[in-house]
Design a protein around this motif. Structure first.
Motif, short mmCIF file in Angstrom:
data_model
loop_
_atom_site.label_atom_id
_atom_site.label_comp_id
_atom_site.label_asym_id
_atom_site.label_seq_id
_atom_site.Cartn_x
_atom_site.Cartn_y
_atom_site.Cartn_z
N ALA A 282 116.52 34.09 125.56
CA ALA A 282 117.35 32.96 126.00
C ALA A 282 117.00 32.57 127.43
O ALA A 282 116.91 31.37 127.76
CB ALA A 282 118.83 33.36 125.91
N ALA A 283 116.77 33.57 128.28
CA ALA A 283 116.40 33.28 129.67
C ALA A 283 115.07 32.54 129.73
O ALA A 283 114.88 31.63 130.55
CB ALA A 283 116.33 34.58 130.47
N ALA A 284 114.15 32.93 128.84
CA ALA A 284 112.85 32.26 128.83
C ALA A 284 112.99 30.81 128.44
O ALA A 284 112.35 29.91 129.02
CB ALA A 284 111.90 33.00 127.88
N VAL A 285 113.85 30.53 127.42
CA VAL A 285 114.05 29.14 126.98
C VAL A 285 114.68 28.33 128.11
O VAL A 285 114.20 27.23 128.46
CB VAL A 285 114.94 29.11 125.71
N LEU A 286 115.74 28.88 128.69
CA LEU A 286 116.44 28.15 129.77
C LEU A 286 115.53 27.93 130.98
O LEU A 286 115.44 26.82 131.52
CB LEU A 286 117.67 28.95 130.23
#
Lengths: 141, 533
Positions: free
Chosen positions: A122-126
């Motif tokens: 999720a952090a990578a997407v954001l």
């Protein structure tokens, strides 16, 4: 703020990010010394500076790092983080935190790993939603 | 008495010299011989060093932080640490131009084996098929070297591939991860057998019993940084033993440039440059033994031939083992605490059978314990905090299989001299065998299958094919043969070009099996010294 004071503050922020703990004065001294010894940690281009600025904001470091791991793996932020990890894992008492596998039990560990993976994804997407356009724009200039 | 001069203090040179000294001969050993750093806090474990040293970061990472593997920098999980940096320090004026080959040189006392991982794998008759001798001729010399240096090992599933010899000590205590892998190999032997795979204990040059001047392994976990008790053998140990014996003369700090011979092909002197002041020296001799490592000896030989008037001399048939590193994760070990007080390098080995025994594949199984984790964490495709969490949870189950492949002499793989350079520079050309791809990938598939049979996950995309030259198992430029002409050696390592020149290192190996060659370098040097001097 002097250059050394800025590096000390950076070391504190990044150590808190990696270990949820403050660095010892020795770790800070090593971190500053590394920056004085080699130019490898200087930002290399506009995007490097943007990523470092976002990382300096505190919570932004996770997003900036997640993006950089995928799209700028050798960026200044990543180099600084890896340097700091190398210092933390060879200094005492921080090496014990670096080596700590967490609560015992294979099942718990695998469940925790699944959670870590999902959160990191999720952090990578954001992070990439935030930084990839910036990186592309800066690259096209 | 003949004046015998040996060049090089690596694995071959020191055992050659020691053999002659044991026979009451006098020996002069000429060597650049960069000394290593003194060991720090010999009783401290790896973590003890971190807690006790005044500047642990300086010790582990170096004063210029050269031990940090930064993103984008080429390096390996087990990179050479600053405490062993002298072993591979750049050879001043010892340049080379290389195509398809990334050579390593060492000018250290003890040579390249100062940074070896201790694997002692005797060549059997199949490995020696292209050699002018067999296991029977080599066995007593393997035993002699094992007695000298201390080799641990035992009879097990690998013994069919690793012949037993005298002088073996009992194996070391296994770490928990390696013990699980070995237990699984026992219970899943059928699956492994179907893959043509055997797993067993490694044979390693580490003491499990004390001996004079050296303590048995105390599991400090410091192997990579330098064993403070010399439990893990390196040739510098033998050099020290030689220095204590009568008849031994050590000319250190000398870079050997070339030798000169009479018109009849008899060498009468060696020419060297003193490293300290650049002064050139001539060392008279009656018998010369080159043991400077395959590339080091080739350089001296080529420069000598060039000075003798030979136009653009070239040696062909350079060999090296292709190595592929396969990281794996033993899923049952996840979440456990890794053993920081354990033997750090490989404790298990793996062999793959092949239709032609010469094509067998050999692997060294290293369970990761006390290596630094920052090179691993940064390779995990997550942000570093998450990658660190993953790495520390997985640490106790991580391992690397170093898969070795054989090599053969091929005429296109050459070593010559770069024309026109003031100081001799090696010109190295190497191309892998054209058919390499046809056997490398299928072998790796079988190896992955074997790891799965052992209960390991093998993440796709993490296999690292090391460049040629990285294994530092160089051999083959002046092959020994029963019959041959110029550019070959007799089975006793004697040059057919110069009557009083012996080649005691890997330069005479006619074939390079998939096994680490260092043990055979030592045994072969002992064999030649015993047979000819």
């Amino acid at each position: 703020m002097s250059a050394d004071a800025a590096l000390e503050a950076e070391c504190r922020r990044l150590t808190a990010y990696l270990l949820d703990a403050p660095p010892t004065p020795y770790v800070i001294a090593c971190y500053v010394r590394a920056h004085r010894t080699t130019p490898a940690f200087e930002p290399d281009g506009a995007f490097d500076r943007v990523a470092l600025r976002l990382a300096a904001s505190g919570p932004g470091v996770r997003l900036a790092d997640a993006h950089a791991r995928l799209f700028a793996p050798a960026s200044a932020l990543r180099r600084k983080l890896v340097l700091l990890l190398a210092i933390l894992e060879t200094a005492s008492p921080s090496f014990r935190r670096v080596d700590d596998p967490g609560p015992p039990g294979a099942l718990r560990a695998w469940l925790r790993l699944a959670g870590i993976g999902a959160a990191a994804g999720a952090a990578a997407v954001l992070g990439s939603l935030l930084l990839l356009p910036v990186q592309l724009v800066l690259r096209s200039r | 008495m003949d004046r015998v001069v040996v060049v090089g203090s690596g694995a071959s040179g020191v055992h050659f010299a020691q053999t002659l000294l044991a026979r009451g001969r006098e020996v002069t050993l000429v060597d650049v011989g960069r000394p290593g750093l003194p060991q720090v806090l010999p009783e401290a474990s790896l973590n003890g060093l971190k807690e006790t040293l005044p500047d642990p970061v300086g010790y582990f990472l170096g004063d210029r932080f050269q031990g940090v593997l930064l993103p984008g920098k080429k390096g390996e999980y087990y990179g050479i640490p600053p405490s062993k940096g002298h072993a591979l320090e750049g050879p001043d004026g010892y340049g080379f131009d290389a195509d398809g080959f990334a050579p390593l040189f060492s000018l250290a006392q003890g040579g390249l084996a100062e940074v070896w991982t201790g694997g002692c794998y005797p060549f059997d008759d199949e490995d020696l098929r292209a050699w002018p001798l067999g296991w029977r001729e080599m066995a007593p010399h393997y035993a002699e070297v094992a007695r000298r240096i201390g080799v641990t090992g035992t009879e097990d599933a690998l013994s069919a591939y690793l012949p037993l010899h005298e002088g073996l000590q009992a194996p070391l205590r296994l770490d928990a991860h390696a013990a699980r892998l070995l237990a699984r190999a026992d219970t899943h032997g059928g699956r492994l057998a179907a893959l043509g795979c055997r797993v067993g204990r490694a044979r390693i040059a580490v003491l499990s019993e004390d001996r004079p001047g050296r303590k048995a392994c105390t599991y400090l976990g410091r192997c990579l940084w330098g064993c403070p008790h010399d439990a893990l053998y390196t040739p510098a140990v033998t050099l020290r033993e030689c220095l204590g014996r009568p008849g031994f003369r050590y000319l250190e700090g000398r870079e050997v440039l070339h030798f000169t011979a009479s018109s009849g092909g008899r060498i009468h002197s060696l020419h060297a440059r003193r490293a300290a002041d650049g002064v050139l020296e001539e060392v008279p001799l009656d018998r010369l033994v080159l043991a400077a490592g395959t590339l080091g000896s080739a350089r001296i030989l080529l420069e000598s031939l060039r000075r003798a008037g030979q136009q653009a001399p070239v040696l062909s048939g350079l060999m090296d083992n292709r190595q592929v590193l396969l990281p794996f994760l033993h899923w049952r070990m996840v979440g456990r605490v890794f053993e920081d007080e354990s033997y750090q390098y490989h404790q298990l080995a793996l062999a793959l059978d092949a239709e032609d025994p010469a094509d067998r594949v050999f692997g060294l199984v290293t369970t990761l314990k006390t290596c630094l984790t920052h090179p691993i964490a940064q390779s995990v495709p997550l942000h570093l905090r998450a990658a660190l969490d993953v790495t520390r949870a997985a640490h106790a189950g991580l391992g690397i299989l170093n898969v070795n492949f054989r090599d053969t002499r091929r005429p296109g793989n050459t070593v010559g001299l770069v024309p026109g350079s003031a100081r001799p520079r090696l010109a190295i050309r190497y191309a892998p065998a054209p058919e390499e791809r046809t056997w490398l990938q299928p072998a790796l598939r079988r190896v992955r299958g074997a790891l799965r049979a052992l209960g390991c996950l093998v993440p796709p995309g993490f296999a690292y094919v090391r460049p040629m030259g990285a294994s530092a198992h160089y051999a083959g430029l002046v092959p020994m043969a029963r019959e041959g002409g110029a550019g070959t050696a007799t089975p006793e390592g004697r040059s057919r070009d110069f009557a009083n020149l012996w080649l005691a290192d890997g330069i005479t190996f006619p074939f390079l099996p998939a096994k680490n060659l260092t043990f055979t370098l030592m045994a072969n040097a002992v064999r030649i010294a015993s047979a000819e001097f």
